[in-house]
Design a protein around this motif. Structure first.
Motif, PDB file in Angstrom:
ATOM      1  N   LEU A  56      42.917 -14.056  44.917  1.00  0.00           N
ATOM      2  CA  LEU A  56      41.496 -13.947  44.236  1.00  0.00           C
ATOM      3  C   LEU A  56      40.812 -13.202  45.048  1.00  0.00           C
ATOM      4  N   LEU A  57      39.641 -12.800  44.275  1.00  0.00           N
ATOM      5  CA  LEU A  57      38.481 -11.631  44.901  1.00  0.00           C
ATOM      6  C   LEU A  57      38.106 -12.237  46.306  1.00  0.00           C
ATOM      7  N   GLN A  58      37.732 -13.360  46.575  1.00  0.00           N
ATOM      8  CA  GLN A  58      37.185 -13.821  47.844  1.00  0.00           C
ATOM      9  C   GLN A  58      38.403 -13.647  49.143  1.00  0.00           C
ATOM     10  N   GLN A  59      39.693 -13.855  48.607  1.00  0.00           N
ATOM     11  CA  GLN A  59      40.676 -13.836  49.429  1.00  0.00           C
ATOM     12  C   GLN A  59      40.967 -12.258  49.742  1.00  0.00           C
ATOM     13  N   VAL A  60      40.747 -11.298  48.763  1.00  0.00           N
ATOM     14  CA  VAL A  60      40.839 -10.066  49.282  1.00  0.00           C
ATOM     15  C   VAL A  60      39.761  -9.580  49.873  1.00  0.00           C
ATOM     16  N   LEU A  61      38.593  -9.998  49.958  1.00  0.00           N
ATOM     17  CA  LEU A  61      37.435  -9.595  50.564  1.00  0.00           C
ATOM     18  C   LEU A  61      37.712 -10.510  52.204  1.00  0.00           C
ATOM     19  N   ASP A  62      38.278 -11.550  52.255  1.00  0.00           N
ATOM     20  CA  ASP A  62      38.429 -12.003  53.496  1.00  0.00           C
ATOM     21  C   ASP A  62      39.551 -11.655  54.377  1.00  0.00           C
ATOM     22  N   GLU A  63      40.652 -11.367  53.688  1.00  0.00           N
ATOM     23  CA  GLU A  63      41.993 -10.835  54.205  1.00  0.00           C
ATOM     24  C   GLU A  63      42.252  -9.298  54.392  1.00  0.00           C
ATOM     25  N   GLN A  64      41.702  -8.617  53.429  1.00  0.00           N
ATOM     26  CA  GLN A  64      41.960  -6.997  53.298  1.00  0.00           C
ATOM     27  C   GLN A  64      40.845  -6.264  53.768  1.00  0.00           C
ATOM     28  N   LEU A  65      39.589  -6.711  53.322  1.00  0.00           N
ATOM     29  CA  LEU A  65      38.645  -5.661  53.441  1.00  0.00           C
ATOM     30  C   LEU A  65      38.521  -5.328  55.008  1.00  0.00           C
ATOM     31  N   PRO A  66      38.331  -6.521  55.837  1.00  0.00           N
ATOM     32  CA  PRO A  66      38.158  -6.144  57.330  1.00  0.00           C
ATOM     33  C   PRO A  66      38.885  -5.464  57.818  1.00  0.00           C
ATOM     34  N   VAL A  67      40.375  -5.467  57.463  1.00  0.00           N
ATOM     35  CA  VAL A  67      41.710  -4.577  57.726  1.00  0.00           C
ATOM     36  C   VAL A  67      41.301  -3.101  57.280  1.00  0.00           C
ATOM     37  N   ALA A  68      40.956  -3.110  55.985  1.00  0.00           N
ATOM     38  CA  ALA A  68      40.385  -1.606  55.621  1.00  0.00           C
ATOM     39  C   ALA A  68      39.458  -1.016  56.204  1.00  0.00           C
ATOM     40  N   LEU A  69      38.394  -1.768  56.533  1.00  0.00           N
ATOM     41  CA  LEU A  69      37.400  -0.944  57.392  1.00  0.00           C
ATOM     42  C   LEU A  69      37.895  -0.832  58.694  1.00  0.00           C
ATOM     43  N   GLU A  70      38.637  -1.357  59.395  1.00  0.00           N
ATOM     44  CA  GLU A  70      39.143  -0.867  60.607  1.00  0.00           C
ATOM     45  C   GLU A  70      40.139   0.299  60.644  1.00  0.00           C
ATOM     46  N   LEU A  71      40.714   0.739  59.389  1.00  0.00           N
ATOM     47  CA  LEU A  71      41.375   1.722  59.342  1.00  0.00           C
ATOM     48  C   LEU A  71      40.672   3.030  59.188  1.00  0.00           C
ATOM     49  N   ALA A  72      39.312   2.985  59.046  1.00  0.00           N
ATOM     50  CA  ALA A  72      38.354   4.048  59.041  1.00  0.00           C
ATOM     51  C   ALA A  72      38.769   4.796  57.700  1.00  0.00           C
ATOM     52  N   PRO A  73      38.863   4.481  56.539  1.00  0.00           N
ATOM     53  CA  PRO A  73      39.106   5.253  55.301  1.00  0.00           C
ATOM     54  C   PRO A  73      38.019   6.061  54.717  1.00  0.00           C
ATOM     55  N   ASP A  74      38.289   7.109  54.312  1.00  0.00           N
ATOM     56  CA  ASP A  74      37.156   7.884  53.560  1.00  0.00           C
ATOM     57  C   ASP A  74      37.140   7.623  52.034  1.00  0.00           C
ATOM     58  N   LEU A  75      38.216   6.973  51.610  1.00  0.00           N
ATOM     59  CA  LEU A  75      38.405   6.550  50.201  1.00  0.00           C
ATOM     60  C   LEU A  75      38.954   5.212  50.161  1.00  0.00           C
ATOM     61  N   VAL A  76      38.372   4.150  49.563  1.00  0.00           N
ATOM     62  CA  VAL A  76      39.032   2.955  49.236  1.00  0.00           C
ATOM     63  C   VAL A  76      38.836   2.582  47.638  1.00  0.00           C
ATOM     64  N   SER A  77      40.223   1.990  47.133  1.00  0.00           N
ATOM     65  CA  SER A  77      40.070   1.415  45.535  1.00  0.00           C
ATOM     66  C   SER A  77      40.130  -0.030  45.881  1.00  0.00           C
ATOM     67  N   LEU A  78      39.036  -0.770  45.530  1.00  0.00           N
ATOM     68  CA  LEU A  78      38.916  -2.247  45.452  1.00  0.00           C
ATOM     69  C   LEU A  78      38.979  -2.498  43.820  1.00  0.00           C
ATOM     70  N   VAL A  79      39.922  -3.125  43.653  1.00  0.00           N
ATOM     71  CA  VAL A  79      40.152  -3.744  42.346  1.00  0.00           C
ATOM     72  C   VAL A  79      40.550  -5.164  42.380  1.00  0.00           C
ATOM     73  N   ALA A  80      39.598  -6.132  42.102  1.00  0.00           N
ATOM     74  CA  ALA A  80      39.886  -7.538  42.288  1.00  0.00           C
ATOM     75  C   ALA A  80      39.051  -8.330  41.405  1.00  0.00           C
ATOM     76  N   GLY A  81      39.580  -9.757  41.242  1.00  0.00           N
ATOM     77  CA  GLY A  81      38.682 -10.489  40.192  1.00  0.00           C
ATOM     78  C   GLY A  81      39.299 -10.860  39.069  1.00  0.00           C
TER      79      GLY A  81
END
Length: 252
Positions: A56-81
């Motif tokens: 679910l969207l909140q699971q993506v934001l809780d579980e994946q978003l912090p990890v993505a931010l730690e990886l210091a990307p310059d492009l992120v695709s965020l598709v959820a909901g």
């Protein structure tokens, strides 16, 4: 623009369900294919895919978003909901608030963001009942992108994606050709020079006899709808016990 590190987060759509690779349980998917287009256009890119089916969207934001931010990307695709919208009582306005907060975090961290609208479900039995709330959520995504300077992959308006041959047998996930075209569409949104043939619909498919159509509907309900409802009743998810297929950014 040449991006150096692309991280994809989301659910089964981004994990690549429906687009099998060559190995056992291996999936490709539009995000993997997009990474390839970015690498070809920009001379190389590191890529990670943190998406897990059923989230679910909140699971993506809780579980994946912090990890993505730690990886210091310059492009992120965020598709959820999408999984949220399948559930009765889903609130597209609340989903949009959570989504925008995530986009703000990513943009503040210096990453470009690619969002994607959902596909118009008007031709899909049962799922078509979610069309109203899906349309509201899609409208929010366009507004979020305009306010925060994000890119949007428009699946709602894509005519070719309405062709049943673009979809896996479960009718919930794109098949390999659907994922291939989606990757090209996403690359075009990002300004990558790709062959525009991805937008051309297939020639019309032969019309099946009524008996075959009915038999197909019955088989679909038995094979996919009933198990999906059963998981919901038991509080289970198709992604239970699964982890990201590509958790570490590596060169494409």
């Amino acid at each position: 623009m040449a991006w150096q590190r692309y991280v994809a987060i989301g659910d089964s759509f981004t994990e690549g369900v429906g687009d099998p690779g060559t190995g056992p349980d291996e999936l490709v998917g539009w995000a993997d294919r997009l990474a390839g287009h970015l690498a070809a256009a920009g001379g190389g890119v590191e890529y990670a895919n943190l998406a897990v089916r059923g989230r679910l969207l909140q699971q993506v934001l809780d579980e994946q978003l912090p990890v993505a931010l730690e990886l210091a990307p310059d492009l992120v695709s965020l598709v959820a909901g999408g999984n949220d919208l399948l559930r009765p009582g889903a609130d597209p306005d609340a989903l949009a608030v959570a989504m925008e907060a995530a986009v703000v975090q990513l943009r503040t961290a210096g990453a470009d963001v690619l969002l994607a609208t959902g596909v118009d479900p008007r031709q899909t039995p049962l799922i078509g009942r979610t069309r109203g709330r899906s349309a509201v959520y899609n409208a929010h995504l366009w507004s979020i992108a305009a306010r925060q300077g994000a890119y949007v992959l428009d699946q709602w308006g894509a005519t070719w994606v309405q062709d049943a041959r673009m979809w896996d047998v479960d009718r919930l996930h794109l098949g390999s050709e659907g994922h291939r075209r989606t990757a090209l569409a996403a690359a075009a949104v990002l300004g990558v020079d790709v062959d525009p043939g991805w937008a051309v619909p297939l020639d019309p498919a032969p019309v099946l006899p009524r008996r075959e159509r009915i038999a197909g509907e019955v088989a679909w309900v038995r094979s996919f709808v009933v198990p999906w409802v059963g998981r919901r009743v038991r509080g289970r998810s198709s992604g239970d016990g699964r982890t990201a297929k590509r958790p570490v950014p590596t060169p494409v």
